[in-house]
Write an enzyme that holds these catalytic residues in place. Structure first.
Site, short mmCIF file in Angstrom:
data_model
loop_
_atom_site.label_atom_id
_atom_site.label_comp_id
_atom_site.label_asym_id
_atom_site.label_seq_id
_atom_site.Cartn_x
_atom_site.Cartn_y
_atom_site.Cartn_z
N ASP A 63 16.15 -6.36 1.22
CA ASP A 63 15.34 -6.60 0.03
C ASP A 63 14.87 -8.04 0.15
O ASP A 63 15.67 -8.98 0.07
CB ASP A 63 16.20 -6.40 -1.22
CG ASP A 63 15.44 -6.72 -2.50
OD1 ASP A 63 14.36 -7.34 -2.42
OD2 ASP A 63 15.94 -6.37 -3.59
N TYR A 164 -6.78 -5.03 -8.83
CA TYR A 164 -5.86 -5.61 -7.84
C TYR A 164 -5.18 -6.86 -8.41
O TYR A 164 -4.06 -7.19 -8.06
CB TYR A 164 -6.61 -5.91 -6.54
CG TYR A 164 -5.68 -6.00 -5.33
CD1 TYR A 164 -4.81 -4.97 -5.01
CD2 TYR A 164 -5.68 -7.13 -4.52
CE1 TYR A 164 -3.96 -5.05 -3.93
CE2 TYR A 164 -4.84 -7.22 -3.42
CZ TYR A 164 -3.98 -6.18 -3.13
OH TYR A 164 -3.14 -6.27 -2.06
N LYS A 171 -2.04 -12.18 -2.35
CA LYS A 171 -2.59 -12.05 -0.99
C LYS A 171 -3.33 -13.32 -0.58
O LYS A 171 -3.31 -13.69 0.61
CB LYS A 171 -3.51 -10.84 -0.87
CG LYS A 171 -2.80 -9.48 -0.98
CD LYS A 171 -1.75 -9.26 0.08
CE LYS A 171 -1.33 -7.79 0.14
NZ LYS A 171 -0.15 -7.59 1.02
P1 NAD Z 1 3.96 1.34 1.38
O1 NAD Z 1 4.28 1.57 -0.05
O2 NAD Z 1 4.23 2.42 2.33
O3 NAD Z 1 4.65 0.00 1.88
C1 NAD Z 1 5.05 -1.05 1.04
C2 NAD Z 1 6.46 -1.39 1.42
O4 NAD Z 1 6.92 -2.53 0.70
C3 NAD Z 1 7.45 -0.26 1.13
O5 NAD Z 1 8.09 0.12 2.32
C4 NAD Z 1 8.44 -0.90 0.18
O6 NAD Z 1 9.76 -0.45 0.39
C5 NAD Z 1 8.30 -2.35 0.57
N1 NAD Z 1 8.87 -3.26 -0.45
C6 NAD Z 1 8.53 -3.41 -1.75
N2 NAD Z 1 9.34 -4.30 -2.34
C7 NAD Z 1 10.21 -4.74 -1.40
C8 NAD Z 1 11.30 -5.65 -1.38
N3 NAD Z 1 11.68 -6.31 -2.49
N4 NAD Z 1 11.98 -5.86 -0.21
C9 NAD Z 1 11.60 -5.20 0.91
N5 NAD Z 1 10.58 -4.31 0.97
C10 NAD Z 1 9.91 -4.08 -0.18
O7 NAD Z 1 2.40 0.96 1.36
P2 NAD Z 1 1.44 0.36 2.50
O8 NAD Z 1 0.07 0.62 1.99
O9 NAD Z 1 1.86 0.82 3.83
O10 NAD Z 1 1.70 -1.21 2.34
C11 NAD Z 1 2.11 -2.05 3.40
C12 NAD Z 1 1.35 -3.37 3.34
O11 NAD Z 1 -0.03 -3.11 3.57
C13 NAD Z 1 1.43 -4.10 2.00
O12 NAD Z 1 1.54 -5.49 2.23
C14 NAD Z 1 0.08 -3.79 1.38
O13 NAD Z 1 -0.31 -4.80 0.46
C15 NAD Z 1 -0.78 -3.81 2.61
N6 NAD Z 1 -2.10 -3.16 2.47
C16 NAD Z 1 -2.21 -1.89 2.01
C17 NAD Z 1 -3.46 -1.31 1.87
C18 NAD Z 1 -3.63 0.08 1.33
O14 NAD Z 1 -4.73 0.40 0.87
N7 NAD Z 1 -2.63 0.93 1.38
C19 NAD Z 1 -4.61 -2.05 2.22
C20 NAD Z 1 -4.45 -3.35 2.71
C21 NAD Z 1 -3.19 -3.90 2.82
C1 IMJ Z 2 -3.37 -1.65 -5.59
C2 IMJ Z 2 -3.58 -1.87 -6.94
C3 IMJ Z 2 -4.84 -1.96 -7.49
C4 IMJ Z 2 -5.96 -1.82 -6.69
C5 IMJ Z 2 -5.76 -1.59 -5.35
C6 IMJ Z 2 -4.45 -1.50 -4.77
N1 IMJ Z 2 -6.64 -1.43 -4.30
C7 IMJ Z 2 -5.96 -1.24 -3.13
C8 IMJ Z 2 -4.59 -1.26 -3.39
C9 IMJ Z 2 -8.09 -1.44 -4.48
C10 IMJ Z 2 -6.60 -1.05 -1.81
C11 IMJ Z 2 -3.46 -1.07 -2.38
N2 IMJ Z 2 -3.02 -2.39 -1.83
C12 IMJ Z 2 -3.96 -3.07 -0.95
C13 IMJ Z 2 -1.83 -3.00 -2.16
O1 IMJ Z 2 -1.57 -4.08 -1.65
C14 IMJ Z 2 -0.89 -2.39 -3.11
C15 IMJ Z 2 0.14 -3.10 -3.60
C16 IMJ Z 2 1.02 -2.62 -4.65
C17 IMJ Z 2 0.93 -1.35 -5.21
C18 IMJ Z 2 1.83 -0.99 -6.22
C19 IMJ Z 2 1.75 0.36 -6.91
C20 IMJ Z 2 3.05 0.73 -7.58
C21 IMJ Z 2 3.78 -0.42 -8.20
N3 IMJ Z 2 3.64 -1.67 -7.67
C22 IMJ Z 2 2.76 -1.96 -6.67
N4 IMJ Z 2 2.80 -3.18 -6.11
C23 IMJ Z 2 1.96 -3.51 -5.13
O2 IMJ Z 2 4.57 -0.22 -9.14
#
Ligand code: NAD
Ligand code: IMJ
Length: 264
Positions: A63, A164, A171
């Site tokens: 964590d 966001y 970020k």
């Molecule tokens: P995901 O939910 O599969 O991964 C997020 C991970 O964060 C999970 O495995 C969760 O367990 C972990 N996490 C949260 N709190 C934590 C903590 N306290 N300690 C350790 N781990 C913790 O979703 P994803 O989309 O694969 O996200 C991975 C990364 O990609 C994130 O940084 C996210 O912001 C970034 N990202 C996602 C998108 C998208 O659209 N999905 C786009 C750009 C960037």
């Molecule tokens: C997340 C939230 C709002 C808008 C968003 C996203 N857009 C995208 C994401 C436009 C692409 C996904 N993203 C890039 C992330 O980094 C998400 C982070 C995230 C998502 C959750 C959902 C559930 C929750 N907490 C979260 N914290 C971080 O409880």
């Protein structure tokens, strides 16, 4: 095979849709030996089941909000691998209520949590793992291979994306941290970069209002006229983790079908 004989740890696998999981599969295909972490016991079984399908032998709880878990991860990786060639940080969290409505309504605690988990954790991880990643004997100028730290970011850290909110500010701090860490750790032969992924339907996108609209717009507006997949994000990540990117640090590489390049 860009990662033959290389050892790495990947944080952020939650399930098979996770970006971290696609990176784990690609790194494995490129010959890397992996350790996976899980955020808490809730994720342990799923992560071990997925990792076992690749033959991954090492799993550690981490964590990233807890210094002692980061310290214990570093100690266990040292005992397991001795040294480390790469680290993937694919972790983000903000409270759900902060990801809707106006950014102006962000609470002090909501802001703190988003920064702590999604941004500060990269610095804490780099500090703890630096002794395993450091390349001695003349440093990067000495001809030795580099090590590589990679994090995941999103366009919302550079531009306003509805909902966001506080994650965008986290970020922005994460991307600035990439540059400061690259400057600090470069002399040790450690590169630090980010991949800025386009929107992908993962657990972190679940329940986010307006997400489907965003996905629908990509095939109309992005230069490549499509959404990106976790496999595409993973392939670019392998480049940054490998010696192909030995001259690249402090960089944010967009893997978003070109969407970030568009004005109107
Ligand atoms: P995901 O939910 O599969 O991964 C997020 C991970 O964060 C999970 O495995 C969760 O367990 C972990 N996490 C949260 N709190 C934590 C903590 N306290 N300690 C350790 N781990 C913790 O979703 P994803 O989309 O694969 O996200 C991975 C990364 O990609 C994130 O940084 C996210 O912001 C970034 N990202 C996602 C998108 C998208 O659209 N999905 C786009 C750009 C960037
Ligand atoms: C997340 C939230 C709002 C808008 C968003 C996203 N857009 C995208 C994401 C436009 C692409 C996904 N993203 C890039 C992330 O980094 C998400 C982070 C995230 C998502 C959750 C959902 C559930 C929750 N907490 C979260 N914290 C971080 O409880």
């Amino acid at each position: 095979m860009l990662l033959s004989g290389r050892k790495g740890v990947i944080l952020g696998v939650a399930n098979k849709r996770s970006i971290a999981w696609a990176i784990a599969k690609a790194a494995h295909d490129h010959g890397a030996e992996l350790a996976l972490t899980y955020a808490n016991d809730r994720f342990k079984e799923g992560v071990v089941d997925l990792g076992t399908s690749l033959g991954v032998k090492h799993y550690f709880p981490c964590d990233v909000a807890r210094d002692e878990e980061i310290e214990s991860l570093a100690a266990q990786l040292k005992a397991t691998f001795g040294t480390l060639d790469f680290v993937v940080h694919a972790v983000a969290f903000a409270k759900k209520e902060e990801l809707a409505g106006g950014f102006v309504d962000t609470s002090r605690e909501g802001y703190r949590i988003a920064q702590d988990i999604s941004s500060y954790s990269l610095t804490a991880l780099c500090r703890a793992l630096r002794p395993l990643l450091v390349r001695g004997e003349g440093g990067p100028g000495g001809g030795e291979r580099t090590s590589s730290v990679l994090t995941l970011t999103y366009l919302g850290g550079q531009r306003v994306v509805p909902n966001y909110n506080v994650m965008g500010v986290a970020k922005a701090a994460l991307e600035a941290s990439v540059r400061y860490l690259a400057a600090d750790l470069g002399p040790d032969g450690i590169r630090v970069n980010a991949v800025s992924a386009g929107p992908i339907k993962t657990l972190s996108a679940a329940g986010v209002s307006s997400f489907s609209t965003l996905l629908d717009q990509m095939p109309e507006r992005a230069p490549l006229r499509k959404n990106v997949t976790t496999e595409e994000v993973a392939d670019a990540s392998i480049f940054l983790l490998s010696e192909m990117a030995r001259g690249v640090t402090g960089e944010v590489l967009f893997v978003d079908a070109g969407f970030h390049a568009m004005g109107i």
